[in-house]
Design a protein around this motif. Structure first.
Motif, PDB file in Angstrom:
ATOM      1  N   GLY A   1       0.719  -1.094  -0.020  1.00  0.00           N
ATOM      2  CA  GLY A   1      -0.128   0.011  -0.034  1.00  0.00           C
ATOM      3  C   GLY A   1       0.937   1.368  -0.028  1.00  0.00           C
ATOM      4  N   LEU A   2       1.912   1.232   0.944  1.00  0.00           N
ATOM      5  CA  LEU A   2       3.023   2.246   0.721  1.00  0.00           C
ATOM      6  C   LEU A   2       3.420   2.707  -0.449  1.00  0.00           C
ATOM      7  CD1 LEU A   2       4.189   2.046   4.490  1.00  0.00           C
ATOM      8  CD2 LEU A   2       2.739   3.897   3.605  1.00  0.00           C
ATOM      9  N   LEU A   3       3.656   1.601  -1.099  1.00  0.00           N
ATOM     10  CA  LEU A   3       4.585   1.463  -2.248  1.00  0.00           C
ATOM     11  C   LEU A   3       3.756   2.286  -3.296  1.00  0.00           C
ATOM     12  CD1 LEU A   3       7.308   0.926  -3.980  1.00  0.00           C
ATOM     13  CD2 LEU A   3       6.297  -1.217  -4.408  1.00  0.00           C
ATOM     14  N   LEU A   4       2.554   1.690  -3.391  1.00  0.00           N
ATOM     15  CA  LEU A   4       1.657   2.243  -4.380  1.00  0.00           C
ATOM     16  C   LEU A   4       1.443   3.831  -4.174  1.00  0.00           C
ATOM     17  CD1 LEU A   4      -0.763  -0.759  -4.542  1.00  0.00           C
ATOM     18  CD2 LEU A   4       0.356   0.239  -6.399  1.00  0.00           C
TER      19      LEU A   4
ATOM     20  N   ARG B   1       8.461  12.137  -9.548  1.00  0.00           N
ATOM     21  CA  ARG B   1       9.903  11.529 -10.189  1.00  0.00           C
ATOM     22  C   ARG B   1       9.594   9.937 -10.318  1.00  0.00           C
ATOM     23  NH1 ARG B   1      13.993  12.481  -5.354  1.00  0.00           N
ATOM     24  NH2 ARG B   1      12.065  11.752  -4.458  1.00  0.00           N
ATOM     25  N   LEU B   2       8.638   9.397  -9.818  1.00  0.00           N
ATOM     26  CA  LEU B   2       8.381   8.009 -10.032  1.00  0.00           C
ATOM     27  C   LEU B   2       7.444   7.809 -11.087  1.00  0.00           C
ATOM     28  CD1 LEU B   2       8.431   6.764  -6.281  1.00  0.00           C
ATOM     29  CD2 LEU B   2      10.409   7.114  -7.752  1.00  0.00           C
ATOM     30  N   HIS B   3       6.753   8.637 -11.747  1.00  0.00           N
ATOM     31  CA  HIS B   3       5.909   8.524 -12.890  1.00  0.00           C
ATOM     32  C   HIS B   3       6.533   8.197 -14.179  1.00  0.00           C
ATOM     33  CE1 HIS B   3       2.676  11.172 -10.641  1.00  0.00           C
ATOM     34  NE2 HIS B   3       3.070  10.000 -10.008  1.00  0.00           N
ATOM     35  N   VAL B   4       7.365   7.175 -14.133  1.00  0.00           N
ATOM     36  CA  VAL B   4       7.987   6.448 -15.295  1.00  0.00           C
ATOM     37  C   VAL B   4       7.699   5.188 -15.537  1.00  0.00           C
ATOM     38  CG1 VAL B   4      10.010   8.235 -14.910  1.00  0.00           C
ATOM     39  CG2 VAL B   4       9.959   5.977 -13.821  1.00  0.00           C
ATOM     40  N   PRO B   5       7.956   4.317 -16.665  1.00  0.00           N
ATOM     41  CA  PRO B   5       7.463   3.342 -16.656  1.00  0.00           C
ATOM     42  C   PRO B   5       8.017   2.093 -15.927  1.00  0.00           C
ATOM     43  CG  PRO B   5       8.119   4.200 -18.911  1.00  0.00           C
ATOM     44  CD  PRO B   5       8.506   5.322 -17.825  1.00  0.00           C
ATOM     45  N   MET B   6       9.195   2.417 -15.420  1.00  0.00           N
ATOM     46  CA  MET B   6       9.707   1.377 -14.406  1.00  0.00           C
ATOM     47  C   MET B   6       8.901   1.241 -13.319  1.00  0.00           C
ATOM     48  SD  MET B   6      13.698   1.518 -12.799  1.00  0.00           S
ATOM     49  CE  MET B   6      13.984   0.487 -11.442  1.00  0.00           C
ATOM     50  N   TYR B   7       8.592   2.302 -12.884  1.00  0.00           N
ATOM     51  CA  TYR B   7       7.741   2.400 -11.672  1.00  0.00           C
ATOM     52  C   TYR B   7       6.332   2.026 -11.771  1.00  0.00           C
ATOM     53  CZ  TYR B   7      12.055   3.822  -9.085  1.00  0.00           C
ATOM     54  OH  TYR B   7      13.236   3.975  -8.663  1.00  0.00           O
ATOM     55  N   PHE B   8       5.650   2.413 -12.942  1.00  0.00           N
ATOM     56  CA  PHE B   8       4.496   2.003 -13.253  1.00  0.00           C
ATOM     57  C   PHE B   8       4.387   0.619 -13.403  1.00  0.00           C
ATOM     58  CE2 PHE B   8       1.470   0.759 -16.554  1.00  0.00           C
ATOM     59  CZ  PHE B   8       0.412   1.266 -15.947  1.00  0.00           C
ATOM     60  N   MET B   9       5.130  -0.170 -13.927  1.00  0.00           N
ATOM     61  CA  MET B   9       5.229  -1.553 -13.875  1.00  0.00           C
ATOM     62  C   MET B   9       5.420  -2.304 -12.424  1.00  0.00           C
ATOM     63  SD  MET B   9       4.980  -2.078 -17.011  1.00  0.00           S
ATOM     64  CE  MET B   9       5.537  -3.710 -17.766  1.00  0.00           C
TER      65      MET B   9
ATOM     66  N   GLN C   1       2.065  -2.089 -10.634  1.00  0.00           N
ATOM     67  CA  GLN C   1       1.096  -3.121 -11.038  1.00  0.00           C
ATOM     68  C   GLN C   1       1.359  -4.330 -10.181  1.00  0.00           C
ATOM     69  OE1 GLN C   1      -1.705  -2.422 -12.865  1.00  0.00           O
ATOM     70  NE2 GLN C   1      -0.866  -0.358 -12.411  1.00  0.00           N
ATOM     71  N   LEU C   2       2.801  -4.652 -10.282  1.00  0.00           N
ATOM     72  CA  LEU C   2       3.266  -6.107  -9.600  1.00  0.00           C
ATOM     73  C   LEU C   2       3.000  -5.926  -7.913  1.00  0.00           C
ATOM     74  CD1 LEU C   2       4.842  -8.755 -10.008  1.00  0.00           C
ATOM     75  CD2 LEU C   2       6.895  -7.368  -9.064  1.00  0.00           C
ATOM     76  N   SER C   3       3.019  -4.788  -7.668  1.00  0.00           N
ATOM     77  CA  SER C   3       2.710  -4.741  -6.133  1.00  0.00           C
ATOM     78  C   SER C   3       1.299  -4.728  -5.977  1.00  0.00           C
ATOM     79  CB  SER C   3       3.204  -3.193  -5.655  1.00  0.00           C
ATOM     80  OG  SER C   3       3.133  -3.324  -4.361  1.00  0.00           O
TER      81      SER C   3
END
Length: 304
Positions: free
Chosen positions: A43-46, A54-62, A65-67
């Motif tokens: 929940g915190l990660l999401l 700064r985290l609105h990039v594909p790496m963190y978007f994926m 979704q895994l989280s």
């Protein structure tokens, strides 16, 4: 036995790790603790990914979704297990068993496919850094997530419908943490041998195709990393991949024991332990992932 007598069973008894353990209270406390940690951490990660631009990039978007998949998968199993144990019963209706099977298969299969897409994401980030945001644009990322959910749900729906169409007339005890296909087929009073072959073949295929894509992606990534002249660049690239590889190892190790290892090599106790690990492995992998991602963010900020 007549068919009407073969379909009288409308509920099952889930005999999982709590019932088979010598110390069920300790296992119960462990499950509660791990579930709360999973809920809080994911929940915190999401929340962090949503709130931090700064985290609105594909790496963190994926990663988000895994989280989400991990959080949902754990929620499919843990609450029912705890409610049954604390309430002094361990029954699950035929309908709820089918629903739990469908949800678990969908979430597990979607994670399987998503891990392959995440490996491709890391490949693009390292091999084509200048064009990364062009190749991995939002439309492409959402298409990957949608493909994961669609393929997983279709596969899960087919397996659930076919498994639940069998008549169940044997022992009502499912020696497993949740309703899954292999232990449920043991209770069927019809010939399931052909379906077991199909299930095994499809399980191997569904696991090995994404795993092959991951292996190929990381072979190319590591080749590029070791040819990078800058030691700092190698460190940065390896850091972005190490956490993902940790999750891949934990996920596929448990999944292959459950769905690829022939049934002759399975035991009830082994399946219960592996099922428990498979359900809560995301908590272990989460810490590896978060630590690596935090180090990566710190590394980038120091570099800037």
């Amino acid at each position: 036995m007549e068919l009407r007598n073969m379909t009288l069973i409308n509920s099952f008894f889930l005999i999982g790790i709590l019932q088979d353990s010598r110390f069920p209270e300790l296992i119960c406390v462990m499950i509660i603790f791990l579930y709360l940690v999973a809920m809080a951490s994911n929940g915190l990660l999401l929340l962090f990914i949503t709130m931090d631009n700064r985290l609105h990039v594909p790496m963190y978007f994926m990663l988000s979704q895994l989280s989400l998949l991990d959080l949902l998968f754990t929620s499919v199993v843990a609450p029912k297990t705890l409610v049954n144990y604390l309430g002094g019963q361990n029954t699950i209706s035929l309908k709820d068993c089918g629903l739990q099977m469908f949800l678990a298969l969908t979430l597990g299969s979607a994670e399987d496919i998503l891990l392959a897409f995440m490996a491709y994401d890391r490949y693009v980030a390292i091999q084509h850094p200048l064009n990364y945001m062009i190749i991995m644009k939002p439309k492409v990322c959402w298409s990957m997530v949608a493909t994961s959910w669609l393929l997983a749900s279709l596969s899960a729906l087919g397996h659930t419908i076919y498994t639940m169409h069998f008549p169940f007339c044997r022992n009502q005890e499912i020696h497993h943490l949740l309703c899954e296909i292999p232990p449920l087929l043991k209770l069927a009073c019809a010939d399931t041998s052909q379906y077991k072959v199909i299930l095994y073949t499809m399980g191997v295929t569904f696991l090995l195709i994404p795993l092959s894509a991951i292996f190929t992606s990381y072979t190319l990534v590591l080749s590029a990393v070791f040819h990078t002249p800058s030691a700092q660049g190698r460190q940065k690239a390896l850091l972005t991949c190490s956490s993902h590889l940790t999750v891949v190892g934990l996920y596929y190790g448990a999944a292959m024991v459950m769905y690829v290892l022939p049934s002759a090599y399975h035991s009830t106790q082994q399946d219960n332990i592996v099922s428990f690990f498979y359900t809560f492995y995301n908590i272990v992998s989460f810490f590896f992932w978060v630590i690596a991602e935090l180090l990566f963010v710190v590394f980038e900020n120091n570099e800037d």
